[in-house]
Design a protein around this motif. Structure first.
Motif: not given
Length: 205
Positions: A180-198
């Motif tokens: 928790f506190g570091k971003p987690l990258a999701l690959p395609a088809p999402f291609d998004v980074s999930i922030p976990t700091d909150e």
């Protein structure tokens, strides 16, 4: 039902799969509760605590930012793994919207887990082991491409772990874990980074 039994689920019986599935369809589950099938039993899980809702909302909000229009995110969708005789209700499921649009509106049939693109589970103190083991194996055997486990009670500290490349033997080939506190990258088809700091951390035992 006592608070202790509710935390771990309440077994209603051990029956053949067809009977269990029909019973699951017909259950009048109290609002907020989840009915799942595991080990040939129907198990009632109590409403998740507030932190589950907070985490699920953050993940869902970030996914929607890049989600292709043909995909939807669902919070109370049952998914079944027939080969394991299991039916779970994950905290979030991403699947093509056309699958639900084509479903019979008069039934409450669960989705085949193989149709899910992403499954998200958020652990509680009482069910963390099941999410890490039973559900991990079931989702892998079903061929779910991505299983995101948000585990506030990991022995290494609160972690978000993305499992990808499922095997029929019930394992995933690839694991990407971040605290928790570091971003987690999701690959395609999402291609998004999930922030976990909150994400809220675990309460004191």
């Amino acid at each position: 039902m006592t608070a202790a039994s509710a935390e771990h689920g309440h077994a209603l019986g051990a029956w053949p799969w067809g009977y269990l599935l029909q019973t699951w369809r017909e259950l009048d589950v109290p609002e907020g509760w989840r009915a799942e099938i595991d080990e040939r039993r129907i198990v009632l899980e109590p409403p998740p605590p507030a932190h589950h809702h907070a985490i699920a909302a953050q993940v869902q909000r970030r996914l929607y930012a890049t989600l292709p229009g043909h995909l939807g995110i669902y919070q109370t969708l049952g998914v079944h793994v027939t080969q394991c005789g299991k039916l779970y209700v994950p905290h979030l499921v991403v699947t093509p919207t056309e699958l639900l649009a084509a479903a019979d509106p008069e039934t409450t049939d669960p989705l085949d887990a193989a149709e899910a693109l992403l499954v998200v589970e958020i652990t509680s103190r009482g069910n963390a082991r099941e999410d890490r083991t039973k559900k991990y194996r079931a989702y892998a055997r079903a061929g779910v491409p991505m299983y995101l486990l948000i585990d506030r009670f990991d022995t290494r500290g609160a972690m978000s772990t993305l499992f990808t490349e499922p095997n029929e033997d019930g394992t995933f080939k690839h694991t990407d874990a971040v605290p928790f506190g570091k971003p987690l990258a999701l690959p395609a088809p999402f291609d998004v980074s999930i922030p976990t700091d909150e994400f809220p951390g675990p309460a004191a035992p």
